[in-house]
Write a protein that holds these residues in place. Structure first.
Motif, PDB file in Angstrom:
ATOM      1  N   MET A   1       0.781  -1.169   0.113  1.00  0.00           N
ATOM      2  CA  MET A   1       0.036  -0.093  -0.099  1.00  0.00           C
ATOM      3  C   MET A   1       0.992   1.280  -0.260  1.00  0.00           C
ATOM      4  O   MET A   1       2.091   1.221   0.431  1.00  0.00           O
ATOM      5  CB  MET A   1      -0.830  -0.072   1.099  1.00  0.00           C
ATOM      6  N   ALA A   2       0.552   2.500  -0.381  1.00  0.00           N
ATOM      7  CA  ALA A   2       0.887   3.652  -0.524  1.00  0.00           C
ATOM      8  C   ALA A   2       1.289   4.192   0.884  1.00  0.00           C
ATOM      9  O   ALA A   2       0.500   4.215   1.598  1.00  0.00           O
ATOM     10  CB  ALA A   2       0.377   4.621  -1.475  1.00  0.00           C
ATOM     11  N   LYS A   3       2.312   4.801   0.994  1.00  0.00           N
ATOM     12  CA  LYS A   3       2.727   5.601   2.289  1.00  0.00           C
ATOM     13  C   LYS A   3       1.849   6.902   2.384  1.00  0.00           C
ATOM     14  O   LYS A   3       1.848   7.479   1.031  1.00  0.00           O
ATOM     15  CB  LYS A   3       4.065   5.827   2.672  1.00  0.00           C
ATOM     16  N   PRO A   4       1.448   7.310   3.331  1.00  0.00           N
ATOM     17  CA  PRO A   4       0.941   8.943   3.317  1.00  0.00           C
ATOM     18  C   PRO A   4       1.991   9.892   2.902  1.00  0.00           C
ATOM     19  O   PRO A   4       3.068   9.729   2.845  1.00  0.00           O
ATOM     20  CB  PRO A   4       0.722   9.093   4.789  1.00  0.00           C
ATOM     21  N   ASN A   5       1.462  10.887   2.381  1.00  0.00           N
ATOM     22  CA  ASN A   5       2.130  12.031   1.720  1.00  0.00           C
ATOM     23  C   ASN A   5       2.972  12.670   2.805  1.00  0.00           C
ATOM     24  O   ASN A   5       2.270  13.255   3.850  1.00  0.00           O
ATOM     25  CB  ASN A   5       1.363  12.836   0.816  1.00  0.00           C
ATOM     26  N   LYS A   6       4.188  12.650   2.881  1.00  0.00           N
ATOM     27  CA  LYS A   6       5.077  13.176   4.162  1.00  0.00           C
ATOM     28  C   LYS A   6       5.005  14.818   4.209  1.00  0.00           C
ATOM     29  O   LYS A   6       4.808  14.987   5.318  1.00  0.00           O
ATOM     30  CB  LYS A   6       6.759  13.212   3.709  1.00  0.00           C
ATOM     31  N   LYS A   7       4.766  15.477   3.372  1.00  0.00           N
ATOM     32  CA  LYS A   7       4.500  17.049   3.428  1.00  0.00           C
ATOM     33  C   LYS A   7       2.882  17.026   3.843  1.00  0.00           C
ATOM     34  O   LYS A   7       2.617  17.903   4.934  1.00  0.00           O
ATOM     35  CB  LYS A   7       4.389  17.764   2.025  1.00  0.00           C
ATOM     36  N   GLY A   8       2.114  16.465   3.458  1.00  0.00           N
ATOM     37  CA  GLY A   8       0.853  16.461   4.008  1.00  0.00           C
ATOM     38  C   GLY A   8      -0.039  17.819   3.859  1.00  0.00           C
ATOM     39  O   GLY A   8       0.536  18.715   3.173  1.00  0.00           O
ATOM     40  N   PRO A   9      -1.269  17.826   4.203  1.00  0.00           N
ATOM     41  CA  PRO A   9      -1.981  19.110   4.032  1.00  0.00           C
ATOM     42  C   PRO A   9      -1.336  20.196   4.703  1.00  0.00           C
ATOM     43  O   PRO A   9      -0.742  19.996   5.838  1.00  0.00           O
ATOM     44  CB  PRO A   9      -3.244  18.680   4.401  1.00  0.00           C
ATOM     45  N   THR A  10      -2.052  21.341   4.366  1.00  0.00           N
ATOM     46  CA  THR A  10      -1.445  22.508   4.973  1.00  0.00           C
ATOM     47  C   THR A  10      -2.666  23.011   6.351  1.00  0.00           C
ATOM     48  O   THR A  10      -2.056  23.821   6.926  1.00  0.00           O
ATOM     49  CB  THR A  10      -1.240  23.870   4.174  1.00  0.00           C
ATOM     50  N   LYS A  11      -3.720  22.337   6.127  1.00  0.00           N
ATOM     51  CA  LYS A  11      -4.775  22.874   7.000  1.00  0.00           C
ATOM     52  C   LYS A  11      -4.388  22.264   8.286  1.00  0.00           C
ATOM     53  O   LYS A  11      -4.424  20.989   8.264  1.00  0.00           O
ATOM     54  CB  LYS A  11      -5.928  22.470   6.676  1.00  0.00           C
ATOM     55  N   THR A  12      -4.389  22.836   9.430  1.00  0.00           N
ATOM     56  CA  THR A  12      -4.294  22.389  10.772  1.00  0.00           C
ATOM     57  C   THR A  12      -5.392  22.310  11.879  1.00  0.00           C
ATOM     58  O   THR A  12      -6.357  23.325  11.531  1.00  0.00           O
ATOM     59  CB  THR A  12      -2.969  22.949  11.525  1.00  0.00           C
ATOM     60  N   VAL A  13      -5.490  21.265  12.731  1.00  0.00           N
ATOM     61  CA  VAL A  13      -6.497  21.130  13.492  1.00  0.00           C
ATOM     62  C   VAL A  13      -6.150  20.940  14.977  1.00  0.00           C
ATOM     63  O   VAL A  13      -5.021  20.458  15.280  1.00  0.00           O
ATOM     64  CB  VAL A  13      -7.515  20.197  13.158  1.00  0.00           C
ATOM     65  N   ASP A  14      -6.586  21.603  15.916  1.00  0.00           N
ATOM     66  CA  ASP A  14      -6.486  21.330  17.259  1.00  0.00           C
ATOM     67  C   ASP A  14      -7.098  20.343  17.764  1.00  0.00           C
ATOM     68  O   ASP A  14      -8.281  20.137  17.573  1.00  0.00           O
ATOM     69  CB  ASP A  14      -6.660  22.663  18.124  1.00  0.00           C
TER      70      ASP A  14
END
Length: 83
Positions: A1-14
């Motif tokens: 299976m594919a690994k998650p994107n290292k950079k990832g999304p820019t939106k942050t949640v608390d």
């Protein structure tokens, strides 16, 4: 299976404990669904002292695991909320 994107999304949640409302993480979350897992590499701020244990009420809120070959926390249902 594919690994998650290292950079990832820019939106942050608390992420907060649902019992005592103590802050747990600031996390780069992708998508608009429920919070099921947190990849450790996407956590930008960690307010916990012990892994997967709330610093306020000392309740466990997640379990450490490996998802798609990457370390992650699998959230226990109803133990965390996020904004």
């Amino acid at each position: 299976m594919a690994k998650p994107n290292k950079k990832g999304p820019t939106k942050t949640v608390d992420i907060f404990c649902s019992a005592c409302k103590a802050p747990l993480f600031k996390y780069r979350k992708g998508g608009k669904g429920a919070l099921v897992k947190c990849f450790i590499e996407r956590i930008t701020q960690d307010h916990t002292h012990t892994e997967c244990v709330c610093p306020g009420c000392e309740r466990p809120f997640a379990r450490p695991t490996i998802i798609r070959g990457t370390p992650a926390y699998k959230m226990i249902g109803g133990k965390v909320t996020f904004k």
